[in-house]
Design a protein around this motif. Structure first.
Motif, PDB file in Angstrom:
ATOM      1  N   VAL A 396     -43.000 -87.023  26.588  1.00 53.14           N
ATOM      2  CA  VAL A 396     -41.753 -87.696  26.215  1.00 53.14           C
ATOM      3  C   VAL A 396     -41.541 -88.868  27.160  1.00 53.14           C
ATOM      4  CG1 VAL A 396     -39.221 -87.499  26.214  1.00 53.14           C
ATOM      5  CG2 VAL A 396     -40.613 -85.642  25.293  1.00 53.14           C
ATOM      6  N   VAL A 397     -41.130 -89.992  26.607  1.00 51.27           N
ATOM      7  CA  VAL A 397     -40.683 -91.088  27.460  1.00 51.27           C
ATOM      8  C   VAL A 397     -39.231 -91.344  27.063  1.00 51.27           C
ATOM      9  CG1 VAL A 397     -41.672 -92.816  25.888  1.00 51.27           C
ATOM     10  CG2 VAL A 397     -41.093 -93.467  28.192  1.00 51.27           C
ATOM     11  N   ALA A 398     -38.363 -91.515  28.064  1.00 50.80           N
ATOM     12  CA  ALA A 398     -36.936 -91.653  27.750  1.00 50.80           C
ATOM     13  C   ALA A 398     -36.328 -92.796  28.537  1.00 50.80           C
ATOM     14  CB  ALA A 398     -36.213 -90.353  28.093  1.00 50.80           C
ATOM     15  N   VAL A 399     -35.441 -93.540  27.886  1.00 48.77           N
ATOM     16  CA  VAL A 399     -34.640 -94.520  28.620  1.00 48.77           C
ATOM     17  C   VAL A 399     -33.233 -93.956  28.737  1.00 48.77           C
ATOM     18  CG1 VAL A 399     -35.980 -96.564  27.972  1.00 48.77           C
ATOM     19  CG2 VAL A 399     -34.142 -95.817  26.484  1.00 48.77           C
ATOM     20  N   VAL A 400     -32.645 -94.118  29.926  1.00 48.31           N
ATOM     21  CA  VAL A 400     -31.336 -93.520  30.186  1.00 48.31           C
ATOM     22  C   VAL A 400     -30.402 -94.569  30.773  1.00 48.31           C
ATOM     23  CG1 VAL A 400     -30.121 -91.810  31.611  1.00 48.31           C
ATOM     24  CG2 VAL A 400     -32.340 -91.234  30.614  1.00 48.31           C
ATOM     25  N   GLY A 401     -29.150 -94.567  30.342  1.00 50.06           N
ATOM     26  CA  GLY A 401     -28.168 -95.470  30.941  1.00 50.06           C
ATOM     27  C   GLY A 401     -26.881 -95.475  30.156  1.00 50.06           C
ATOM     28  N   ALA A 402     -25.750 -95.484  30.877  1.00 51.94           N
ATOM     29  CA  ALA A 402     -24.459 -95.513  30.193  1.00 51.94           C
ATOM     30  C   ALA A 402     -24.283 -96.825  29.445  1.00 51.94           C
ATOM     31  CB  ALA A 402     -23.345 -95.338  31.220  1.00 51.94           C
ATOM     32  N   GLY A 403     -24.960 -97.861  29.916  1.00 45.33           N
ATOM     33  CA  GLY A 403     -24.828 -99.171  29.287  1.00 45.33           C
ATOM     34  C   GLY A 403     -25.319 -99.187  27.846  1.00 45.33           C
ATOM     35  N   MET A 404     -26.073 -98.179  27.474  1.00 41.77           N
ATOM     36  CA  MET A 404     -26.600 -98.144  26.114  1.00 41.77           C
ATOM     37  C   MET A 404     -25.536 -97.793  25.090  1.00 41.77           C
ATOM     38  SD  MET A 404     -29.997 -96.059  27.133  1.00 41.77           S
ATOM     39  CE  MET A 404     -30.294 -95.453  25.509  1.00 41.77           C
ATOM     40  N   ILE A 426     -44.172 -90.526  17.881  1.00 45.14           N
ATOM     41  CA  ILE A 426     -44.354 -89.322  17.065  1.00 45.14           C
ATOM     42  C   ILE A 426     -43.017 -88.708  16.665  1.00 45.14           C
ATOM     43  CG2 ILE A 426     -45.379 -86.994  17.065  1.00 45.14           C
ATOM     44  CD1 ILE A 426     -47.373 -88.196  19.215  1.00 45.14           C
ATOM     45  N   MET A 427     -42.054 -88.779  17.579  1.00 50.43           N
ATOM     46  CA  MET A 427     -40.734 -88.200  17.286  1.00 50.43           C
ATOM     47  C   MET A 427     -39.699 -88.979  18.105  1.00 50.43           C
ATOM     48  SD  MET A 427     -39.671 -84.225  18.071  1.00 50.43           S
ATOM     49  CE  MET A 427     -38.240 -84.005  19.107  1.00 50.43           C
ATOM     50  N   ILE A 428     -38.470 -89.024  17.592  1.00 51.47           N
ATOM     51  CA  ILE A 428     -37.402 -89.755  18.291  1.00 51.47           C
ATOM     52  C   ILE A 428     -36.192 -88.843  18.412  1.00 51.47           C
ATOM     53  CG2 ILE A 428     -35.840 -91.743  18.196  1.00 51.47           C
ATOM     54  CD1 ILE A 428     -37.833 -92.907  16.082  1.00 51.47           C
ATOM     55  N   SER A 429     -35.469 -88.986  19.528  1.00 48.57           N
ATOM     56  CA  SER A 429     -34.235 -88.222  19.639  1.00 48.57           C
ATOM     57  C   SER A 429     -33.221 -89.037  20.439  1.00 48.57           C
ATOM     58  CB  SER A 429     -34.545 -86.891  20.335  1.00 48.57           C
ATOM     59  OG  SER A 429     -33.389 -86.346  20.855  1.00 48.57           O
ATOM     60  N   GLN A 430     -31.990 -89.110  19.913  1.00 42.06           N
ATOM     61  CA  GLN A 430     -30.926 -89.772  20.666  1.00 42.06           C
ATOM     62  C   GLN A 430     -29.695 -88.895  20.594  1.00 42.06           C
ATOM     63  OE1 GLN A 430     -29.778 -93.831  19.642  1.00 42.06           O
ATOM     64  NE2 GLN A 430     -27.792 -93.546  20.592  1.00 42.06           N
ATOM     65  N   GLY A 431     -29.204 -88.487  21.774  1.00 43.50           N
ATOM     66  CA  GLY A 431     -27.993 -87.668  21.781  1.00 43.50           C
ATOM     67  C   GLY A 431     -26.806 -88.526  21.390  1.00 43.50           C
ATOM     68  N   SER A 432     -25.714 -87.911  20.916  1.00 41.92           N
ATOM     69  CA  SER A 432     -24.601 -88.736  20.467  1.00 41.92           C
ATOM     70  C   SER A 432     -23.851 -89.357  21.638  1.00 41.92           C
ATOM     71  CB  SER A 432     -23.655 -87.919  19.590  1.00 41.92           C
ATOM     72  OG  SER A 432     -23.159 -86.859  20.352  1.00 41.92           O
ATOM     73  N   SER A 433     -24.145 -88.935  22.863  1.00 45.56           N
ATOM     74  CA  SER A 433     -23.546 -89.618  24.012  1.00 45.56           C
ATOM     75  C   SER A 433     -24.097 -91.041  24.089  1.00 45.56           C
ATOM     76  CB  SER A 433     -23.901 -88.885  25.309  1.00 45.56           C
ATOM     77  OG  SER A 433     -25.272 -89.064  25.613  1.00 45.56           O
ATOM     78  N   GLU A 434     -25.212 -91.270  23.416  1.00 48.96           N
ATOM     79  CA  GLU A 434     -25.918 -92.563  23.443  1.00 48.96           C
ATOM     80  C   GLU A 434     -26.391 -92.934  24.838  1.00 48.96           C
ATOM     81  OE1 GLU A 434     -24.269 -95.901  21.187  1.00 48.96           O
ATOM     82  OE2 GLU A 434     -22.762 -94.528  20.400  1.00 48.96           O
ATOM     83  N   TYR A 435     -26.489 -91.968  25.747  1.00 52.74           N
ATOM     84  CA  TYR A 435     -26.937 -92.280  27.098  1.00 52.74           C
ATOM     85  C   TYR A 435     -28.451 -92.219  27.230  1.00 52.74           C
ATOM     86  CZ  TYR A 435     -22.235 -92.234  29.063  1.00 52.74           C
ATOM     87  OH  TYR A 435     -20.936 -92.531  29.369  1.00 52.74           O
ATOM     88  N   ASN A 436     -29.108 -91.763  26.183  1.00 48.51           N
ATOM     89  CA  ASN A 436     -30.570 -91.812  26.258  1.00 48.51           C
ATOM     90  C   ASN A 436     -31.176 -91.990  24.880  1.00 48.51           C
ATOM     91  OD1 ASN A 436     -31.990 -89.337  25.054  1.00 48.51           O
ATOM     92  ND2 ASN A 436     -30.336 -88.365  26.191  1.00 48.51           N
ATOM     93  N   ILE A 437     -32.354 -92.559  24.889  1.00 49.58           N
ATOM     94  CA  ILE A 437     -33.195 -92.531  23.689  1.00 49.58           C
ATOM     95  C   ILE A 437     -34.530 -91.967  24.161  1.00 49.58           C
ATOM     96  CG2 ILE A 437     -34.438 -93.883  21.946  1.00 49.58           C
ATOM     97  CD1 ILE A 437     -32.177 -95.933  22.065  1.00 49.58           C
ATOM     98  N   SER A 438     -34.984 -90.922  23.503  1.00 51.32           N
ATOM     99  CA  SER A 438     -36.226 -90.288  23.933  1.00 51.32           C
ATOM    100  C   SER A 438     -37.250 -90.386  22.818  1.00 51.32           C
ATOM    101  CB  SER A 438     -35.994 -88.811  24.231  1.00 51.32           C
ATOM    102  OG  SER A 438     -34.882 -88.675  25.064  1.00 51.32           O
ATOM    103  N   CYS A 439     -38.467 -90.712  23.178  1.00 54.81           N
ATOM    104  CA  CYS A 439     -39.536 -90.806  22.179  1.00 54.81           C
ATOM    105  C   CYS A 439     -40.687 -89.919  22.601  1.00 54.81           C
ATOM    106  CB  CYS A 439     -40.085 -92.222  22.101  1.00 54.81           C
ATOM    107  SG  CYS A 439     -38.854 -93.451  21.727  1.00 54.81           S
ATOM    108  N   VAL A 440     -41.241 -89.212  21.633  1.00 54.44           N
ATOM    109  CA  VAL A 440     -42.455 -88.451  21.903  1.00 54.44           C
ATOM    110  C   VAL A 440     -43.637 -89.349  21.559  1.00 54.44           C
ATOM    111  CG1 VAL A 440     -43.815 -86.442  21.225  1.00 54.44           C
ATOM    112  CG2 VAL A 440     -41.320 -86.259  21.413  1.00 54.44           C
TER     113      VAL A 440
END
Ligand code: ASP
Ligand code: MG
Length: 466
Positions: A396-404, A426-440
């Protein structure tokens, strides 16, 4: 300032390092700060204690216990020699450690004969790492001419639930910590064992592996500290792993929530559990390097300072597997997803990320070590009408930040940056906090993905807020 400082196993790895820790604590005390110091076990000792407890229990090996005790003694006495100059203090600490080690030996031999290791005795045995280390730290401070007192977690007022191996402080701990530690703060450095507390019956409990950060956070709330400092061997929380991206920087400010997301997405600087008490009571947590005491490190605070770079850090998770469940039977079947996750929970499998592409399929990520049992139990429970596949060549690679949050275009930048490097998502996930976007992505691509995202969001350039 009133500061709780925690030093981990590597920072107190031997006598010389302990002396460095004592000198550091003294330097702040001399400047007028009030200091509570939390010490972990010497590096590796907790693992060794847990291992010997199992060996004793399963194989009844008394000789293994005696050999272990001899090496434990040598290690700790050598540390005392290097950490403490004052002869009288040294003798006092040796005497104290000798009685602790004798107790431990008896307990371990008891386990050999009984052939039984309960959760309660496991906690008792594993507590000795800290109970041997903290007195040396305290002795080292005294030997430098600053008054210091040593406490176990229980003596310092940490009263916990009965959950051995994963205890939590009871609310009343905070008052008792305050009344036990605060009075001595003006004229001494209080040294407390990390990782352990006591239940209401007075039995030793542990707060979970790597629990010393949690101890620091709990004590910080108890004494109403201005800051909690977690000393590490790294410069703070970094924009990403500097081994992958050499231009990675230390983040100056990060919010508790961002830090928690980052930790659960693979950056192992802080355990989310460890920040929870400080977060609730708004006590800033500083992550600092023992190698560079004058460098401010990272301050974890309540406020979400949005960085101009939008993203604050890029993290990754390796050694994981992607499980995919699909089948026409999933469509319109209420409770199917709940059923799947309760199978995982019953078998003690933690889920790291989830993505439901459509009603007919669900994908999630588990640790690679849990993969075999996950597939086995799901197949047994769900039968043949579902396809259950897995892939272990992923990360998994993820970008994290409140600025998102609320900023349009972040996902586009993530996908474009990865696409430009020819990296398949391969797969994407973003929590509704919008503080991260994670990609497999494929594990072969993960380092390249981390570099590409770090570059895209210009994380090597400070932007004022981070
Ligand atoms: N010594 C304990 C462990 O290794 C606690 C800690 O290091 O924080 O888990
Ligand atoms: Mg440790």
């Amino acid at each position: 300032m009133k500061i709780v400082m925690k030093f981990g196993g590597t920072s107190v790895g031997d006598g010389k390092k302990i002396r460095h820790v004592a000198e550091l604590a003294k330097s702040y005390f001399d400047k007028g700060d009030q200091v509570v110091l939390v010490a972990s076990a010497l590096a590796g000792v907790t693992d060794e204690l847990l291992e010997i407890a199992c060996v004793g229990c399963e194989h009844g090996k008394v000789t293994a216990v005696t050999e272990f005790i001899a090496s434990l003694k040598t290690k700790h006495f050598a540390a005392v020699n290097d950490a403490i100059d004052d002869k009288e203090i040294k003798a006092g600490v040796i005497e104290f450690l000798t009685s602790r080690i004798d107790e431990l030996e008896k307990a371990l031999i008891g386990i050999c004969y009984l052939g039984e290791l309960t959760a309660r005795s496991r906690d008792n045995i594993s507590s000795y790492g800290e109970r041997l280390a903290a007195p040396i730290v305290s002795g080292s401070i005294s030997s430098l001419g600053v008054s210091s007192k040593y406490y176990t977690g229980g003596e310092a007022g940490i009263i916990t639930t009965d959950v051995f191996g994963g205890a939590k402080p009871l609310q009343k701990s905070y008052d008792s910590i305050n009344s036990r530690l605060t009075p001595g703060l003006e004229n001494s450095i209080q040294v407390v064992t990390g990782f352990i507390g006591e239940n209401e019956e007075g039995n030793i409990t542990t707060l979970g592996r790597s629990g010393s950060d949690y101890t620091a956070s709990i004590l910080g709330v108890g004494i109403k500290a201005d800051e909690i400092w977690l000393w590490k061997e790294v410069d703070g929380i970094m924009t990403t792993n500097p081994k992958i991206v050499p231009s990675a920087r230390t983040i100056q400010y990060i919010s508790y929530q961002e830090a928690m997301e980052l930790s659960s997405l693979g950056a192992e600087v802080l355990h989310p559990r460890a920040i929870e008490p400080s977060m609730k009571h708004h006590i800033p947590v500083r992550v600092k390097s023992t190698f560079k005491p004058d460098f401010d490190g990272t301050l974890v605070i309540s406020e979400n300072k949005k960085s101009k770079n939008v993203v604050k850090a890029v993290s990754m998770i390796k050694k994981i597997s992607l499980i995919n469940i699909s089948g026409a039977e999933m469509v319109g079947y209420i409770g199917k997803v709940a059923g799947i996750f309760s199978i995982l929970a019953e078998n003690n499998v933690g889920v790291r990320l989830i993505s439901q592409g459509s009603e007919s399929s669900i994908s999630f990520i588990v640790n690679e070590t849990d993969r075999a049992k996950t597939v086995k139990y799901l197949k047994a429970a769900l039968g043949d009408s579902y396809n259950i596949d897995f892939r272990s060549d992923i990360a998994v690679v993820a970008v994290v930040g409140a600025g998102m949050a609320g900023t349009p275009g972040v996902a586009r930048r993530v996908f474009t940056a990865l696409g430009n490097e020819n990296i398949n998502i391969i797969m994407i996930s973003q929590g509704s906090s919008e503080y991260n976007i994670s990609c497999v992505v494929c594990s072969n691509d993960v380092n390249k993905a981390v570099s590409a995202l770090h570059f895209e969001f210009e994380l090597d350039k400070p932007d004022g807020n981070n």
